[in-house]
Design an enzyme around this catalytic site. Sequence first.
Site, PDB file in Angstrom:
ATOM      1  CG  HIS A 159      36.063  33.346  41.459  1.00 42.33           C
ATOM      2  ND1 HIS A 159      35.921  33.290  40.090  1.00 42.33           N
ATOM      3  CD2 HIS A 159      34.945  33.973  41.933  1.00 42.33           C
ATOM      4  CE1 HIS A 159      34.769  33.869  39.757  1.00 42.33           C
ATOM      5  NE2 HIS A 159      34.156  34.282  40.855  1.00 42.33           N
ATOM      6  CG  ASP A 175      28.729  32.259  40.523  1.00 39.64           C
ATOM      7  OD1 ASP A 175      28.367  32.285  41.712  1.00 39.64           O
ATOM      8  OD2 ASP A 175      29.309  33.222  39.960  1.00 39.64           O
ATOM      9  CG  HIS A 199      31.184  36.251  38.958  1.00 38.13           C
ATOM     10  ND1 HIS A 199      30.238  36.247  39.956  1.00 38.13           N
ATOM     11  CD2 HIS A 199      31.410  37.545  38.633  1.00 38.13           C
ATOM     12  CE1 HIS A 199      29.904  37.501  40.238  1.00 38.13           C
ATOM     13  NE2 HIS A 199      30.596  38.313  39.454  1.00 38.13           N
ATOM     14  CG  ASP A 229      26.437  35.324  40.976  1.00 40.18           C
ATOM     15  OD1 ASP A 229      26.103  34.268  40.412  1.00 40.18           O
ATOM     16  OD2 ASP A 229      27.592  35.524  41.418  1.00 40.18           O
TER      17      ASP A 229
HETATM   18 ZN    ZN Z   1      29.454  34.739  41.196  1.00 42.62          ZN
END
Ligand code: ZN
Length: 345
Positions: free
Chosen positions: A124, A161, A163, A248
């Site tokens: 991120h 992931d 996200h 996740d």
């Molecule tokens: Zn994540």
Amino acid sequence: MKVGLVYDPIYLEHDTGDHVENSRRLVEAMSYLKETGVKERLTTLPARPASLEELEMIHAPEYISYVKSKAEKGGGWLDPDTVMSPRSYEAALYAAGGVMVAVEAVMKGEPDNAFALVRPPGHHATRDRAMGFCIFNNVAIAARFALSKFNLNRVLIADFDVHHGNGTQDAFYADPEVLYFSTHQYPFYPGTGWMDETGTGKGEGTTVNFPMAVGWGDEEYLRAFKEVLVPIARRFQPQLILVSAGFDPHWADHLAMMRVTVTGFVQMAMILKELAAELCQGRLVFTLEGGYNLRVVASSIKAIFDVLLGSSEIEDPLGKASVARKPEGFDERIEAIKVIHHLEG
Ligand SMILES: [Zn+2]
């Protein structure tokens, strides 16, 4: 198969207290690798700190000095989700450096592939901002390092992931030398990653987003890998494959709402390993991103090492989610993505 493990106790010194992204993630993973006898089968590669010059391939000098001075002042919050302690700057340098160590070793052919168990995570982090538990973008820095140090011109980053790796996407959005492929829950944090985000200018087409609806699991992820990632990778012909591995999307992770199992991660890792063998002499480097259920993280990391080692039987101690699911809308989604990226039916 020689398989590399990058790890350094300094990763535990990024002290986030009770935050979900905490040092127990790596402590449990490392002790599970020891307990199961996997660790002794791996080649341990010592981490090193990234140099300023290396960080600046991705990050603004002012942002790097801001993080450094924040650590010197005792740490604190870099953004509403991202906290740091006095040792976090140093740990973050070693996280970025750790992935570069793995890349360098694999590029030199010893070991064949590797997994860098680093924290803080990175995908991120943008040029001038910490976001979503990430300080420096480890995988993006490693990709740039591979391009410059080994004169490559095609690196694939696959990110599973849960996200979207907005920072990684940003870093290479206009860059045809790095193909970024991501599967992620959508809509979800950080808000980016819809399928129409495909890159810009010379980088048009080398960003491939596969947004996933809540509740999709192994079957949908594997179809995304087989029907989109594999043909796109064959077309791109990477010289190295990097993987942003976040655990996740697992059904037992409490941050997200997907239904992937440890067996699903194993199958994704097998596809990546086969792609690397077919396209780039097996050059494959995993790096740890998210994953917040400690048992899921430890079992998945161990299972991926089993894949890299070529083990024939791989355990899934958590099994499947018990509640029935409704994977509606997947066929329409994958067809739309194939059209956007000019893939055959
Ligand atoms: Zn994540």
